[in-house]
Design a protein around this motif. Structure first.
Motif, short mmCIF file in Angstrom:
data_model
loop_
_atom_site.label_atom_id
_atom_site.label_comp_id
_atom_site.label_asym_id
_atom_site.label_seq_id
_atom_site.Cartn_x
_atom_site.Cartn_y
_atom_site.Cartn_z
N LYS A 178 1.05 -1.26 0.26
CA LYS A 178 0.17 -0.06 0.01
C LYS A 178 0.51 1.30 0.15
O LYS A 178 0.60 1.60 -0.90
CB LYS A 178 -1.10 0.42 1.17
CG LYS A 178 -2.28 1.12 0.84
CD LYS A 178 -2.77 1.07 2.39
CE LYS A 178 -4.06 2.23 2.18
NZ LYS A 178 -3.33 3.26 1.77
N GLU A 179 2.01 1.23 0.74
CA GLU A 179 2.96 2.11 0.54
C GLU A 179 2.69 2.67 -0.88
O GLU A 179 3.77 3.68 -1.15
CB GLU A 179 4.29 1.96 1.71
CG GLU A 179 3.73 2.41 3.22
CD GLU A 179 5.19 2.31 4.00
OE1 GLU A 179 5.96 2.87 4.04
OE2 GLU A 179 5.16 1.62 4.71
N ILE A 180 4.12 2.02 -1.25
CA ILE A 180 3.90 1.84 -2.67
C ILE A 180 3.79 2.21 -3.94
O ILE A 180 3.55 2.95 -4.40
CB ILE A 180 4.90 0.66 -3.12
CG1 ILE A 180 6.25 -0.73 -2.76
CG2 ILE A 180 4.81 0.64 -4.55
CD1 ILE A 180 7.04 -1.38 -2.89
N LYS A 181 2.35 2.11 -3.61
CA LYS A 181 1.22 2.48 -4.43
C LYS A 181 0.97 4.10 -3.87
O LYS A 181 0.74 4.89 -4.96
CB LYS A 181 -0.67 1.72 -4.05
CG LYS A 181 -1.37 2.22 -4.96
CD LYS A 181 -2.90 0.93 -5.09
CE LYS A 181 -4.26 1.61 -5.88
NZ LYS A 181 -5.06 1.39 -5.44
N ASP A 182 0.91 3.71 -2.85
CA ASP A 182 0.27 5.47 -2.57
C ASP A 182 1.77 6.16 -3.18
O ASP A 182 1.57 7.46 -3.02
CB ASP A 182 0.16 5.94 -1.13
CG ASP A 182 -1.41 5.44 -0.55
OD1 ASP A 182 -1.88 4.78 -1.55
OD2 ASP A 182 -0.91 4.69 0.91
N PHE A 183 3.08 6.01 -3.29
CA PHE A 183 3.66 6.46 -3.57
C PHE A 183 4.35 6.83 -4.65
O PHE A 183 4.86 7.88 -4.93
CB PHE A 183 5.80 6.04 -2.94
CG PHE A 183 6.71 6.05 -3.43
CD1 PHE A 183 7.24 7.77 -2.50
CD2 PHE A 183 7.57 5.25 -3.73
CE1 PHE A 183 8.53 7.69 -2.68
CE2 PHE A 183 8.64 6.29 -4.51
CZ PHE A 183 8.99 7.68 -3.65
#
Length: 449
Positions: free
Chosen positions: A415-420
């Motif tokens: 999720k962090e990677i997607k939001d980034f």
């Protein structure tokens, strides 16, 4: 070569930024946010034909994935010889490095005139530097029996020999591409790295000439080599090629008369990609008077067992350790490797990523000395090429003791990677890293094929 490519890629990346604002760098329209896609990249622990199977019914997710691994172009003759000991062999990762580690150990013992590990260790670096060049097992052993210094060159040792620290001074890397669920050999490119001037110039002890059938020795036993390779665990997917490399080397050494007048003995051993398993195997090898231990497969495993090996006065010779920090360990001159350190692979990986001009890059690594070490090296190379820290996201995961029973939980990281808004994701891991790819897909990250 790396610097010029990196600079060129950085220029392309800057152009891509300008494109989003002005559409002035070319004719293609910028992609809509809803169609944003991410490219996957890997390293030597997962760029294998056997890797997609770890994704099971979602194996197609690796289609288009790129990466690097220490690799030199292997002659077809060598591949055929490997297949003679394992007809089902589908990958060749570290097969050449394993073959060379075993052969170098035997030549070093022959030059030392003894099976004493300390004496063998003093000859290993010299086997690769400064003597009469030889390129076959039979030729090198014949020279060693005659008391001649040798300079061994073979499948993984092609340009220069070992450094004083007992590791390659130069390396060759392959850039690999998954087409569908197989690596496309036709797309593989080879890039050289390292510096030949780093090869050791120190003279080893004078070799002992063999007289009659056997060399005079204080120890009457044959040379015994023990495996410490990942028959099980997260690195087991890479076991077939290293096993084939070891078996082929033993076969050819003994066909050439063995070492010290006797056949070399090989004893299998598993490191389990687990320190506890590896330590137990080392203890068994010590009990059986193994002189040289070939392994471990993973850098973190070698770091854990090296103190045990040093206390026992044995040699640890890995064909696949790449953690750069292992160079600095207090090994009492008993640790060697035929795989190049990740200070070299990091440059090659950064180069592959930069060619595609991503603006935001996530680097995911297993939390151990191999994963975090290579992650740090790639980060440094990307920053040197002009990728600012605000455009990089570094994440790690704890590799479970049994990835099949307890898969990696990377949901929050995905999720962090997607939001980034990452456009490139580099995954540094072994078989368990397939769970990272699954988590990315589950989080709605669109993987580019």
């Amino acid at each position: 070569m790396f610097k010029s490519r990196a600079s060129r890629a950085a220029t392309l990346a800057a152009c891509a930024t300008f494109l989003l604002a002005t559409s002035a760098c070319g004719t293609e329209e910028p992609q809509e946010a809803t169609t944003h896609q991410v490219r996957l990249y890997g390293s030597d622990g997962n760029m294998l034909n056997s890797y997609p199977a770890e994704l099971k019914d979602r194996a197609s997710l690796v289609d288009g994935m790129k990466g690097t691994t220490p690799m030199t172009p292997l002659p077809e003759d060598f591949k055929n010889r490997l297949r003679s000991v394992d007809p089902k062999l589908g990958d060749f990762l570290y097969s050449a490095e394993t073959y060379d580690a075993v052969v170098i150990s035997a030549i070093a013992a022959q030059l030392a005139g003894t099976t004493d590990p300390a004496a063998i260790a003093k000859q290993i670096v010299g086997v690769t530097n400064g003597g009469q060049r030889c390129e076959t097992v039979a030729e090198c052993l014949a020279l060693a029996r005659a008391g001649k210094d040798v300079e061994y060159r073979s499948v993984s040792m092609t340009r220069a020999g070992f450094t004083d620290a007992g590791e390659p001074s130069t390396a060759s890397y392959g850039t690999l591409h998954f087409d569908g669920q197989r690596l496309n050999d036709g797309k593989t490119e080879f890039v050289g790295a390292g510096d030949e001037s780093g090869a050791s110039t120190k003279a080893p002890p004078k070799p002992k000439k063999q007289r009659g059938g056997r060399t005079d020795r204080s120890d009457g036993s044959p040379l015994v080599l023990g495996g410490l390779l990942s028959q099980t665990g997260d690195l087991s997917l890479a076991y077939p090629p290293v096993s084939a490399g070891a078996k082929l080397a033993i076969k050819e050494i003994n066909a050439a008369g063995g070492a010290l007048g006797e056949p070399v003995v090989w004893i299998d051993g598993d490191d389990g990609t687990n320190p506890a398993v590896a330590k137990a195997t080392v203890a068994k090898h010590v009990e059986r008077n193994v002189h040289v231990i070939i392994g471990a497969s993973g850098s973190g495993i070698s770091r854990e067992v090296l103190p045990d090996v040093v206390r026992a006065g044995k040699v640890l010779f890995s064909p696949s350790n790449t953690d750069a920090s292992l160079t600095e360990l207090d090994d009492q001159g008993l640790y060697f490797r035929t795989a190049p350190p990740d200070s070299l692979q990091g440059r090659a990986l950064a180069d592959v990523i930069l060619r595609d001009g991503p603006q935001k890059i996530a680097i995911v690594a297993r939390k151990d000395s191999y994963g975090e070490g290579l992650q740090g090296t790639v980060r440094a190379e990307l920053e040197r090429a002009g990728i600012g820290g605000d455009r990089l996201k570094l994440l790690t995961y704890d590799p479970p003791a049994d990835a099949k029973a307890n898969p990696v939980d990377f949901g929050a990281g995905a999720k962090e990677i997607k939001d980034f808004g990452a456009e490139a994701v580099l995954i540094i891991g072994f078989a368990e890293s397939a769970q990272v790819i699954r988590a990315l897909a589950d989080a709605g990250v669109q993987i580019r094929h």
